[in-house]
Design a protein around this motif. Structure first.
Motif, PDB file in Angstrom:
ATOM      1  N   GLY A  18     -10.748 -53.305 -15.169  1.00 18.22           N
ATOM      2  CA  GLY A  18     -11.000 -51.897 -14.867  1.00 18.22           C
ATOM      3  C   GLY A  18     -10.582 -50.934 -15.957  1.00 18.22           C
ATOM      4  N   SER A  19      -9.413 -51.138 -16.538  1.00 25.54           N
ATOM      5  CA  SER A  19      -8.947 -50.215 -17.575  1.00 25.54           C
ATOM      6  C   SER A  19      -9.806 -50.309 -18.836  1.00 25.54           C
ATOM      7  CB  SER A  19      -7.473 -50.468 -17.904  1.00 25.54           C
ATOM      8  OG  SER A  19      -7.291 -51.766 -18.419  1.00 25.54           O
ATOM      9  N   TRP A  22     -13.053 -48.438 -18.166  1.00 25.47           N
ATOM     10  CA  TRP A  22     -12.791 -47.005 -18.275  1.00 25.47           C
ATOM     11  C   TRP A  22     -12.793 -46.577 -19.742  1.00 25.47           C
ATOM     12  CZ3 TRP A  22      -8.815 -44.221 -20.565  1.00 25.47           C
ATOM     13  CH2 TRP A  22      -8.780 -42.861 -20.265  1.00 25.47           C
ATOM     14  N   ARG A  23     -12.122 -47.359 -20.606  1.00 23.97           N
ATOM     15  CA  ARG A  23     -12.077 -47.023 -22.038  1.00 23.97           C
ATOM     16  C   ARG A  23     -13.456 -47.081 -22.672  1.00 23.97           C
ATOM     17  NH1 ARG A  23     -13.115 -49.487 -26.304  1.00 23.97           N
ATOM     18  NH2 ARG A  23     -12.801 -51.537 -25.421  1.00 23.97           N
ATOM     19  N   LYS A  26     -15.307 -44.051 -21.559  1.00 22.00           N
ATOM     20  CA  LYS A  26     -14.752 -42.871 -22.238  1.00 22.00           C
ATOM     21  C   LYS A  26     -15.241 -42.793 -23.676  1.00 22.00           C
ATOM     22  CE  LYS A  26     -10.327 -40.733 -23.333  1.00 22.00           C
ATOM     23  NZ  LYS A  26      -9.600 -41.123 -24.527  1.00 22.00           N
ATOM     24  N   LEU A  33     -17.536 -39.587 -17.307  1.00 24.53           N
ATOM     25  CA  LEU A  33     -16.351 -40.418 -17.141  1.00 24.53           C
ATOM     26  C   LEU A  33     -15.773 -40.218 -15.751  1.00 24.53           C
ATOM     27  CD1 LEU A  33     -14.398 -42.413 -18.518  1.00 24.53           C
ATOM     28  CD2 LEU A  33     -13.042 -40.417 -19.203  1.00 24.53           C
ATOM     29  N   ASN A  34     -15.632 -41.304 -15.023  1.00 24.87           N
ATOM     30  CA  ASN A  34     -14.984 -41.282 -13.715  1.00 24.87           C
ATOM     31  C   ASN A  34     -13.490 -41.507 -13.914  1.00 24.87           C
ATOM     32  OD1 ASN A  34     -17.468 -41.148 -12.009  1.00 24.87           O
ATOM     33  ND2 ASN A  34     -17.886 -43.049 -13.106  1.00 24.87           N
ATOM     34  N   SER A  35     -12.710 -41.362 -12.860  1.00 26.59           N
ATOM     35  CA  SER A  35     -11.272 -41.600 -12.966  1.00 26.59           C
ATOM     36  C   SER A  35     -11.019 -43.086 -13.249  1.00 26.59           C
ATOM     37  CB  SER A  35     -10.566 -41.191 -11.674  1.00 26.59           C
ATOM     38  OG  SER A  35     -10.888 -42.097 -10.635  1.00 26.59           O
ATOM     39  N   SER A  36      -9.879 -43.365 -13.866  1.00 25.80           N
ATOM     40  CA  SER A  36      -9.518 -44.762 -14.124  1.00 25.80           C
ATOM     41  C   SER A  36      -9.407 -45.525 -12.804  1.00 25.80           C
ATOM     42  CB  SER A  36      -8.219 -44.852 -14.916  1.00 25.80           C
ATOM     43  OG  SER A  36      -7.162 -44.210 -14.231  1.00 25.80           O
ATOM     44  N   TYR A  37      -8.937 -44.852 -11.776  1.00 25.86           N
ATOM     45  CA  TYR A  37      -8.829 -45.441 -10.446  1.00 25.86           C
ATOM     46  C   TYR A  37     -10.195 -45.931  -9.952  1.00 25.86           C
ATOM     47  CZ  TYR A  37      -7.836 -45.617  -5.401  1.00 25.86           C
ATOM     48  OH  TYR A  37      -7.703 -45.997  -4.097  1.00 25.86           O
ATOM     49  N   TYR A  39     -12.726 -47.022 -11.674  1.00 19.57           N
ATOM     50  CA  TYR A  39     -13.142 -48.257 -12.355  1.00 19.57           C
ATOM     51  C   TYR A  39     -12.378 -49.459 -11.807  1.00 19.57           C
ATOM     52  CZ  TYR A  39     -15.833 -45.341 -15.452  1.00 19.57           C
ATOM     53  OH  TYR A  39     -16.750 -44.446 -15.936  1.00 19.57           O
ATOM     54  N   LEU A  40     -11.106 -49.257 -11.454  1.00 21.70           N
ATOM     55  CA  LEU A  40     -10.341 -50.334 -10.825  1.00 21.70           C
ATOM     56  C   LEU A  40     -10.943 -50.696  -9.469  1.00 21.70           C
ATOM     57  CD1 LEU A  40      -6.746 -49.061 -11.660  1.00 21.70           C
ATOM     58  CD2 LEU A  40      -7.897 -51.044 -12.684  1.00 21.70           C
TER      59      LEU A  40
END
Length: 174
Positions: A18-19, A22-23, A26, A33-37, A39-40
């Motif tokens: 997930g992280s 996210w990267r 980004k 871009l969605n929240s990192s949460y 993507y997790l």
């Protein structure tokens, strides 16, 4: 360092990815871009309808996130497609999209895909037009969300692309 095609493989995402997703999103410069949460959660709850492409070390270098809407079980909605900058221009987005739809068609009975594309995103427009051509499918375009529908500031409209019915081939057919 750029991996060769043989060094890359398509896989289901895991929460541990997930992280990195996210990267990649980004760094794309093109995706909302969605929240990192998110993507997790996506990697946990929608791994069956999403893919990552991994390099020789097993690290994700691209992804496609998608889901099957509960009220349209024959449809895969493709949410985001991204490839790490070092891996772009090698056909990975098309390879991931083909692999994902073959799997989701077999597992869920999907016969069409949907995605939204902002006007002027020529890379996505080309990706999905070539996808439709490879799969012998028609493309229907309609505006899904107008620019004014977005409450958080300026945003281009989102055009809904419906592609289907699909003639999905198993990866061994290619």
């Amino acid at each position: 360092m750029t991996a060769t095609q043989a060094d890359l493989h398509i896989d289901r995402p895991t929460v541990a990815d997930g992280s990195v997703l996210w990267r990649i999103a980004k760094d794309s410069g093109a995706l909302d871009l969605n929240s990192s949460y998110s993507y997790l959660l996506w990697c946990r709850d929608f791994a069956g309808t999403s893919v990552v492409v991994r390099d020789e070390r097993g690290e994700p270098v691209g992804f496609v996130t998608g889901y099957v809407p509960p009220d349209r079980p024959g449809t895969l909605l493709v949410w985001q497609v991204a490839v790490d900058a070092a891996q772009r221009g090698r056909g990975l987005a098309a390879r991931m999209l083909d692999g994902l739809t073959a799997r989701v068609a077999a597992e869920y009975g999907v016969t069409e895909i949907e995605t939204t594309i902002s006007p002027g995103n020529t890379a996505s427009e080309r990706l999905f037009a070539s996808y439709a051509e490879r799969h012998g499918a028609a493309v229907d375009r309609t505006v899904l969300f107008e620019a004014g529908d977005f409450p958080d500031g300026p945003h281009d409209p989102e055009v809904l692309y419906r592609i289907g019915p699909l003639r999905v081939q198993d990866a061994s057919d290619r």
